[in-house]
Design a protein around this motif. Structure first.
Motif, PDB file in Angstrom:
ATOM      1  N   ASN A  94       0.824  -1.211   0.000  1.00 33.59           N
ATOM      2  CA  ASN A  94       0.000   0.000   0.000  1.00 33.59           C
ATOM      3  C   ASN A  94       0.856   1.259   0.000  1.00 33.59           C
ATOM      4  O   ASN A  94       0.569   2.231  -0.714  1.00 33.59           O
ATOM      5  CB  ASN A  94      -0.929  -0.002   1.215  1.00 33.59           C
ATOM      6  N   VAL A  95       1.919   1.261   0.795  1.00 33.55           N
ATOM      7  CA  VAL A  95       2.791   2.440   0.869  1.00 33.55           C
ATOM      8  C   VAL A  95       3.499   2.662  -0.466  1.00 33.55           C
ATOM      9  O   VAL A  95       3.582   3.793  -0.966  1.00 33.55           O
ATOM     10  CB  VAL A  95       3.816   2.283   2.013  1.00 33.55           C
ATOM     11  N   LEU A  96       4.019   1.587  -1.070  1.00 33.07           N
ATOM     12  CA  LEU A  96       4.732   1.727  -2.339  1.00 33.07           C
ATOM     13  C   LEU A  96       3.801   2.219  -3.446  1.00 33.07           C
ATOM     14  O   LEU A  96       4.174   3.081  -4.249  1.00 33.07           O
ATOM     15  CB  LEU A  96       5.357   0.395  -2.738  1.00 33.07           C
ATOM     16  N   GLU A  97       2.576   1.674  -3.496  1.00 38.15           N
ATOM     17  CA  GLU A  97       1.640   2.110  -4.532  1.00 38.15           C
ATOM     18  C   GLU A  97       1.233   3.565  -4.344  1.00 38.15           C
ATOM     19  O   GLU A  97       0.998   4.279  -5.316  1.00 38.15           O
ATOM     20  CB  GLU A  97       0.413   1.203  -4.515  1.00 38.15           C
ATOM     21  N   ARG A  98       1.166   3.989  -3.103  1.00 42.70           N
ATOM     22  CA  ARG A  98       0.755   5.371  -2.841  1.00 42.70           C
ATOM     23  C   ARG A  98       1.893   6.346  -3.120  1.00 42.70           C
ATOM     24  O   ARG A  98       1.672   7.429  -3.674  1.00 42.70           O
ATOM     25  CB  ARG A  98       0.296   5.510  -1.385  1.00 42.70           C
ATOM     26  N   ARG A  99       3.120   5.993  -2.763  1.00 44.03           N
ATOM     27  CA  ARG A  99       4.231   6.931  -2.869  1.00 44.03           C
ATOM     28  C   ARG A  99       4.888   6.931  -4.247  1.00 44.03           C
ATOM     29  O   ARG A  99       5.105   7.980  -4.850  1.00 44.03           O
ATOM     30  CB  ARG A  99       5.299   6.599  -1.814  1.00 44.03           C
ATOM     31  N   TYR A 100       5.239   5.735  -4.752  1.00 49.70           N
ATOM     32  CA  TYR A 100       6.028   5.679  -5.983  1.00 49.70           C
ATOM     33  C   TYR A 100       5.913   4.262  -6.536  1.00 49.70           C
ATOM     34  O   TYR A 100       6.713   3.384  -6.206  1.00 49.70           O
ATOM     35  CB  TYR A 100       7.491   6.011  -5.660  1.00 49.70           C
ATOM     36  N   PRO A 101       4.934   4.002  -7.373  1.00 50.93           N
ATOM     37  CA  PRO A 101       4.695   2.633  -7.852  1.00 50.93           C
ATOM     38  C   PRO A 101       5.938   2.039  -8.514  1.00 50.93           C
ATOM     39  O   PRO A 101       6.506   2.615  -9.432  1.00 50.93           O
ATOM     40  CB  PRO A 101       3.555   2.816  -8.866  1.00 50.93           C
ATOM     41  N   VAL A 102       6.352   0.894  -8.017  1.00 51.55           N
ATOM     42  CA  VAL A 102       7.475   0.153  -8.584  1.00 51.55           C
ATOM     43  C   VAL A 102       7.085  -1.324  -8.644  1.00 51.55           C
ATOM     44  O   VAL A 102       6.089  -1.745  -8.060  1.00 51.55           O
ATOM     45  CB  VAL A 102       8.754   0.309  -7.729  1.00 51.55           C
ATOM     46  N   GLU A 135       8.628   3.484   2.917  1.00 50.46           N
ATOM     47  CA  GLU A 135       8.810   4.912   2.678  1.00 50.46           C
ATOM     48  C   GLU A 135      10.276   5.254   2.436  1.00 50.46           C
ATOM     49  O   GLU A 135      10.587   6.196   1.703  1.00 50.46           O
ATOM     50  CB  GLU A 135       8.285   5.710   3.870  1.00 50.46           C
ATOM     51  N   LEU A 136      11.179   4.475   3.039  1.00 43.84           N
ATOM     52  CA  LEU A 136      12.601   4.759   2.878  1.00 43.84           C
ATOM     53  C   LEU A 136      13.125   4.351   1.506  1.00 43.84           C
ATOM     54  O   LEU A 136      14.020   5.012   0.961  1.00 43.84           O
ATOM     55  CB  LEU A 136      13.404   4.035   3.960  1.00 43.84           C
ATOM     56  N   VAL A 137      12.597   3.273   0.928  1.00 40.55           N
ATOM     57  CA  VAL A 137      13.207   2.734  -0.291  1.00 40.55           C
ATOM     58  C   VAL A 137      12.733   3.446  -1.553  1.00 40.55           C
ATOM     59  O   VAL A 137      13.366   3.294  -2.608  1.00 40.55           O
ATOM     60  CB  VAL A 137      12.937   1.221  -0.417  1.00 40.55           C
ATOM     61  N   VAL A 138      11.631   4.181  -1.479  1.00 41.83           N
ATOM     62  CA  VAL A 138      11.162   4.904  -2.669  1.00 41.83           C
ATOM     63  C   VAL A 138      10.880   6.355  -2.304  1.00 41.83           C
ATOM     64  O   VAL A 138      10.528   6.661  -1.165  1.00 41.83           O
ATOM     65  CB  VAL A 138       9.887   4.260  -3.266  1.00 41.83           C
TER      66      VAL A 138
END
Length: 416
Positions: free
Chosen positions: A172-180, A272-275
């Motif tokens: 959920n965090v990755l899709e919200r912040r920076y989809p990878v 949040e740290l990785v993207v």
């Protein structure tokens, strides 16, 4: 344990029957013996009861002792029970610490428990400390080997249980912040063989992604124990890409956290740290665009001013005026140069005349012009009659030429 012998010893008075309260007081005093205070006892929990007010009541019995096993009643007050890192259960083998006290209303002694840990945790703590020293000696916790996370990863690997809430939080965090692209390397995160599976899952995904997240939700020390195993630590250290650990809660620190390149307090924080945050990136781009626009407008304004200045300098009348000024300056310079040259030539002419007069005055020709001549014999100047002999041929040099002469006589007393 020979604590008393006679009724007189018990009462401190004359022998006779004791009141129940007096007997309880004596027993309580005997239980104050230092050997019964701050002790550790190992046993199996039975008759466990979690009181509504938070107190815990249970008994400890020797595991495997059957119906003849020794039993001691225990109480753990809420103030101490709230600090437990786990929930006690019926049949759980534990090690408790506390003191023996007397519960006067029932006339029974009990163990007042201040702390509790699962049996075997002490050994595991010591084992973790041993592993920590060995792995530190290998340099696996060194800050020098920590790597920076990639700023814009294309693939993120996640090592965790594929059925827990952790993977959903990260996704959920990755899709919200920076989809990878997310590559999940599933593994068990607790159990006897979990450390082997975790290490294998790390090695399996590390070569396919730009960064790896090793994550697990909260748990007790025993639940997190696999992440202290050297196999997991070495797998993290050997990863060809940076590793972010997010194991347990923020207060939980495992050896895997120490070996990871970055430690996050929670799995969501690891994501949040990785993207980067794409909203923040878009905002930054807008700000950069505004700054570039402002800089471009300023540059155009300055260029316009420069063009106007060039145009002003390139006007014909300005050129004519400039040429006239330069012509006048050139004429002035030529006149000054001509005067300076004339003055210099006159000065040099006078100097040469003086030098000529001096040279002429000292020239041998000036002497010859006064009626003298110079005699030479065999190309050498004759300075004395001693150098002459009869019939010597001489060359006489006059002011305006020379002639030949032959010596007929040499008179050393008079001039020839």
């Amino acid at each position: 344990m020979d604590w008393f012998n006679t009724p007189e010893d018990l009462s401190g008075k004359k022998a006779g029957p004791l009141l129940v309260s007096e007997l309880s007081a004596l027993i309580s005093g005997l239980l104050d013996d230092p050997r019964l205070q701050d002790i550790r006892v190992r046993g199996e929990i039975t008759n466990y009861k979690h009181h509504g007010r938070g107190h815990r009541y249970f008994s400890l019995s020797e595991k495997g002792g059957g119906s003849t096993a020794a039993v001691i009643k225990c109480v753990m007050w809420r103030s101490d029970a709230d600090r437990l890192p786990f929930d006690p259960e019926e049949g759980m083998e534990v090690v408790v610490s506390g003191s023996v006290t007397l519960y006067a209303p029932h006339g029974a002694y009990q163990l007042q428990v201040k702390g509790m840990e699962k049996a075997g945790l002490g050994e595991k703590y010591l084992l973790v400390e041993k592993w920590k020293k060995e792995l530190a000696a290998e340099g696996l916790f060194s800050l020098d080997r920590k790597r920076d996370l990639p700023r814009f990863p294309n693939r993120v690997g996640v090592v965790t249980s594929e059925t827990g809430a952790v993977i959903h939080d990260i996704r959920n965090v990755l899709e919200r912040r920076y989809p990878v692209e997310i590559i999940i390397s599933p593994t068990a995160v607790q159990g006897e063989t979990a450390h082997t599976e975790i290490a294998l899952a790390i090695r399996r995904v590390a070569g396919l992604v730009d960064v790896v997240i090793v994550a697990r939700g909260g748990g007790s020390f025993e639940d997190l124990f696999p992440f202290n195993n050297p196999a997991v630590v070495r797998a993290i250290a050997a990863s060809p890409v940076p590793v972010v650990s997010a194991i347990g809660h923020e207060v939980d620190v495992t050896l895997a956290d120490l070996a990871a390149d970055v430690r996050a307090p929670t799995p969501s924080a690891a994501a949040e740290l990785v993207v980067p945050d794409r909203n923040a990136l878009l905002l930054g781009l807008q700000e950069q665009k505004a700054r570039l626009g402002t800089a471009l407008l300023g540059r155009l304004a300055r260029a316009r001013e420069e063009v106007m200045a060039f145009r002003d300098r390139l006007r014909p009348e300005r050129f004519v005026r400039t040429i006239a000024e330069r012509t006048q300056n050139t004429a002035d310079l030529a006149e000054r140069l001509e005067r300076a040259c004339s003055t210099r030539i006159e000065r040099e002419r006078l100097l040469l005349a003086e030098m000529k007069a001096a040279l002429v005055g000292r020239s041998p020709l000036a002497v010859l012009a006064r009626g003298y001549c110079v005699a030479e014999k065999d190309g050498k100047l004759v300075k004395s009659t001693g150098a002459l002999s009869k019939d010597d041929r001489l060359k006489l040099r006059f002011y305006d030429g020379s002639s030949q002469a032959i010596v007929e006589r040499v008179d050393h007393d008079r001039n020839v």
